[in-house]
Design an enzyme around this catalytic site. Structure first.
Site, PDB file in Angstrom:
ATOM      1  N   LYS A  54       4.220 -50.096  13.209  1.00 28.94           N
ATOM      2  CA  LYS A  54       5.152 -48.966  13.158  1.00 28.94           C
ATOM      3  C   LYS A  54       5.802 -49.012  11.792  1.00 28.94           C
ATOM      4  CE  LYS A  54       9.559 -48.287  15.016  1.00 28.94           C
ATOM      5  NZ  LYS A  54      10.480 -48.982  14.454  1.00 28.94           N
ATOM      6  N   THR A  55       5.835 -47.876  11.123  1.00 29.80           N
ATOM      7  CA  THR A  55       6.407 -47.865   9.782  1.00 29.80           C
ATOM      8  C   THR A  55       7.030 -46.506   9.481  1.00 29.80           C
ATOM      9  OG1 THR A  55       5.938 -48.270   7.446  1.00 29.80           O
ATOM     10  CG2 THR A  55       4.236 -47.133   8.677  1.00 29.80           C
ATOM     11  N   HIS A  56       7.887 -46.488   8.491  1.00 29.98           N
ATOM     12  CA  HIS A  56       8.431 -45.245   7.947  1.00 29.98           C
ATOM     13  C   HIS A  56       7.862 -44.990   6.551  1.00 29.98           C
ATOM     14  CE1 HIS A  56      11.568 -46.088  11.005  1.00 29.98           C
ATOM     15  NE2 HIS A  56      11.546 -44.781  11.114  1.00 29.98           N
TER      16      HIS A  56
END
Length: 172
Positions: free
Chosen positions: A19-21
């Site tokens: 999960k990343t931005h």
């Protein structure tokens, strides 16, 4: 991917879920050259602006002025997590790529079960109606709010757990 160094990616068991931005241009190139699947969930720009204001105040402990000033900073790309419009545009350019699924937060929340089925199908996983209902109930805002103490302490762990279960056999 935040919190996991590039040297550790290969050591993690497969399938791996991150999960990343990160903006598109900071994603590892292997995401586009190997058989990786990418699920991008965007939010309405107004919600991002409001969330960013409270994030700056409560998490970063910045001395921010009135919300109007923050909106001006946001719209003129003077915030560290911007420019959001460019971020969104770069992901939208991936539409049509067979290994990319674009969703909106508002669409997911409006139809948890349909969204879970869509993600499961995209990942090539079977999802029974019973397990879809269980996962939808687990991810519902009311559940998240009632478990907010747990979520605030173990946010990444819980999100990884949910994704990992979706990726394996859809049981919770």
């Amino acid at each position: 991917m935040q919190g996991v160094g590039p040297d550790n990616f290969e050591k993690l068991p497969s399938p791996r879920v991150f999960k990343t931005h990160f903006p598109v241009q900071l994603l590892p190139p292997q995401i586009f050259t190997k058989n990786a699947r990418l699920v991008f969930i965007s939010r309405d720009v107004k919600d991002v602006a409001v969330s960013g204001y409270f994030f700056r105040k409560t998490v970063l402990h910045e001395r921010v002025g009135p919300m109007e000033e923050h909106f001006d900073d946001f719209l003129n790309d003077r915030v560290f997590f911007g420019p959001y419009r460019e971020h969104l545009s770069n992901y939208q350019k991936l539409e049509g790529n067979a290994n990319v699924l674009l969703l909106t937060y508002e669409g997911v929340v409006a139809d948890w079960e349909g969204s879970i089925k869509k993600v499961a199908k995209f990942l090539g996983k079977e999802a029974s109606d019973e397990n879809v209902k269980k996962l939808a109930a687990h991810l519902d805002f009311k559940t998240m709010k009632s478990e907010s103490k747990i979520h605030s302490k173990n946010f990444s762990k819980i999100n990884f757990c949910c994704l990992e279960k979706l990726m394996t056999n859809m049981t919770i």
